[in-house]
Design an enzyme around this catalytic site. Structure first.
Site, mmCIF file in Angstrom:
data_model
loop_
_atom_site.group_PDB
_atom_site.id
_atom_site.type_symbol
_atom_site.label_atom_id
_atom_site.label_comp_id
_atom_site.label_asym_id
_atom_site.label_seq_id
_atom_site.Cartn_x
_atom_site.Cartn_y
_atom_site.Cartn_z
ATOM 1 N N HIS A 197 -22.362 9.060 25.369
ATOM 2 C CA HIS A 197 -23.440 8.096 25.357
ATOM 3 C C HIS A 197 -24.238 8.318 26.792
ATOM 4 O O HIS A 197 -23.516 8.063 27.809
ATOM 5 C CB HIS A 197 -22.922 6.653 25.273
ATOM 6 C CG HIS A 197 -24.012 5.700 25.103
ATOM 7 N ND1 HIS A 197 -23.848 4.305 25.688
ATOM 8 C CD2 HIS A 197 -25.052 5.683 24.476
ATOM 9 C CE1 HIS A 197 -25.044 3.658 25.230
ATOM 10 N NE2 HIS A 197 -25.823 4.394 24.248
ATOM 11 N N ASP A 201 -25.624 0.217 26.655
ATOM 12 C CA ASP A 201 -26.285 -0.835 25.643
ATOM 13 C C ASP A 201 -25.766 -2.188 26.092
ATOM 14 O O ASP A 201 -24.912 -2.466 26.452
ATOM 15 C CB ASP A 201 -25.491 -0.631 24.055
ATOM 16 C CG ASP A 201 -26.149 0.705 23.772
ATOM 17 O OD1 ASP A 201 -27.241 1.359 24.359
ATOM 18 O OD2 ASP A 201 -25.532 1.118 22.632
ATOM 19 N N HIS A 276 -30.418 -4.489 19.941
ATOM 20 C CA HIS A 276 -29.635 -4.108 21.572
ATOM 21 C C HIS A 276 -30.781 -3.480 22.253
ATOM 22 O O HIS A 276 -31.788 -3.025 22.115
ATOM 23 C CB HIS A 276 -28.367 -3.388 21.335
ATOM 24 C CG HIS A 276 -28.596 -1.951 20.985
ATOM 25 N ND1 HIS A 276 -28.982 -1.408 19.616
ATOM 26 C CD2 HIS A 276 -28.586 -0.849 21.727
ATOM 27 C CE1 HIS A 276 -29.136 -0.191 19.896
ATOM 28 N NE2 HIS A 276 -28.891 0.154 20.900
ATOM 29 N N HIS A 278 -31.005 -0.398 24.774
ATOM 30 C CA HIS A 278 -30.326 0.973 25.272
ATOM 31 C C HIS A 278 -30.985 1.465 26.869
ATOM 32 O O HIS A 278 -32.196 1.416 26.607
ATOM 33 C CB HIS A 278 -30.513 2.292 24.403
ATOM 34 C CG HIS A 278 -30.068 3.361 24.881
ATOM 35 N ND1 HIS A 278 -28.694 3.696 24.865
ATOM 36 C CD2 HIS A 278 -30.757 4.370 25.655
ATOM 37 C CE1 HIS A 278 -28.643 4.940 25.340
ATOM 38 N NE2 HIS A 278 -29.769 5.398 25.780
#
Length: 304
Positions: A197, A201, A276, A278
């Site tokens: 990732h 988040d 959400h 990011h």
């Protein structure tokens, strides 16, 4: 003398004899005539056969080319490197990404189940599908409802174990108030082509106010493929921050912002499994130059 009864014998013309002979031997002459007719018919029949024979290699070539192009449907746990290896893509995941860039978007790490990828040739239909993306910024219309930014504040997640600070003396702040992180930076997983990732988040319901973490200039604000609606800001220290999957945007490219200024509202646009934020910190404006975003905020006095 004519009186004696003699009659002259009429001469037979040679041509007449030839005709008679032809009549007598008609059967013999009929054979070459039939043969000539058959030969002429054979020539006519041979013409399309030759054309068909000439076209056959071309058709075979087209069929062979078609066999080399296939469509792959992404399944859970897939990522571009894995697909490129199992499908034996020459050039690896970089070639696969280049051929399907319009379908995947700017971030090769974000692919979702059901996405169609072309294996063996550059996707032709993908650019056409990109057209609806141009319409995505219309989602910015909810900006008209933005005059109530105070609403998101009471909706701060009750599951937040690490509430973010509102602001600090340095002018830096967390991108959302009172939200916990859900997916950590460098978390490993099959959803990302890079294998990890590239940001962090923050839990944020749709419509939550998203703020610039520090002073700077907006580099880009708009649709960004897999990231959905995003904002990228260049800060005074030369680093860049990215805010993705926004439901609406409040800034535009070239605009100056201060730490804590609203730049948009959180959402679930692009390749997202739910609402959400990011958030990334980068050394450059584009994907692939990420650094630890939480460490960056802490260096600037933000308590997380």
């Amino acid at each position: 003398m004519p009186a004696k009864g003699k009659h002259r014998r009429q001469r037979t013309n040679p041509i007449t004899r030839g005709i008679v002979a032809a009549g007598t031997g008609g059967a013999a002459l009929a054979i070459p005539l039939i043969g000539a007719t058959g030969a002429h018919a054979a020539e006519q029949a041979a013409a399309p056969s030759v054309a068909q024979a000439a076209a056959a290699p071309q058709t075979a070539k087209q069929a062979a080319t078609a066999k080399t192009v296939t469509t792959y449907s992404v399944t859970a746990g897939d990522y571009l490197a894995k697909i490129a290896e199992t499908q034996k893509v020459s050039g690896g995941w970089q070639k696969l990404y280049a051929d399907n860039r319009e379908a995947v978007g700017d971030n090769p790490s974000l692919i979702h189940p059901g996405l169609k990828l072309t294996i063996g040739a550059k996707a032709e239909a993908a650019p056409k599908k990109a057209a609806p993306k141009a319409a995505a910024p219309k989602k910015a219309e909810p900006k008209k409802a933005a005059p109530a930014p105070a609403k998101p504040a009471p909706k701060a997640d009750t599951t937040a174990n690490q509430p973010a600070a509102q602001s600090n003396a340095s002018g830096y702040t967390a991108p959302v108030d009172g939200a916990a992180t859900t997916t950590a930076y460098r978390a490993a997983g099959g959803s990302w082509a890079s294998g990890y990732h590239t940001g962090v988040d923050f839990a944020a319901s749709s419509g939550t106010t998203v703020k610039a973490v520090g002073p700077g200039t907006v580099v880009s604000a708009g649709w960004a493929g897999s990231y959905g609606n995003e904002v990228v800001i260049k800060h005074d220290d030369g680093q860049y921050s990215q805010y993705a999957h926004l439901s609406s945007l409040s800034v535009s490219a070239g605009q100056s912002v201060g730490g804590g200024d609203q730049i948009g509202l959180s959402g679930s646009t692009g390749n997202s499994t739910g609402p959400h934020l990011h958030f990334e910190i980068r050394t450059g404006p584009s994907y692939g130059s990420d650094v630890d975003p939480l460490a960056y905020l802490r260096e600037h006095g933000v308590s997380l």
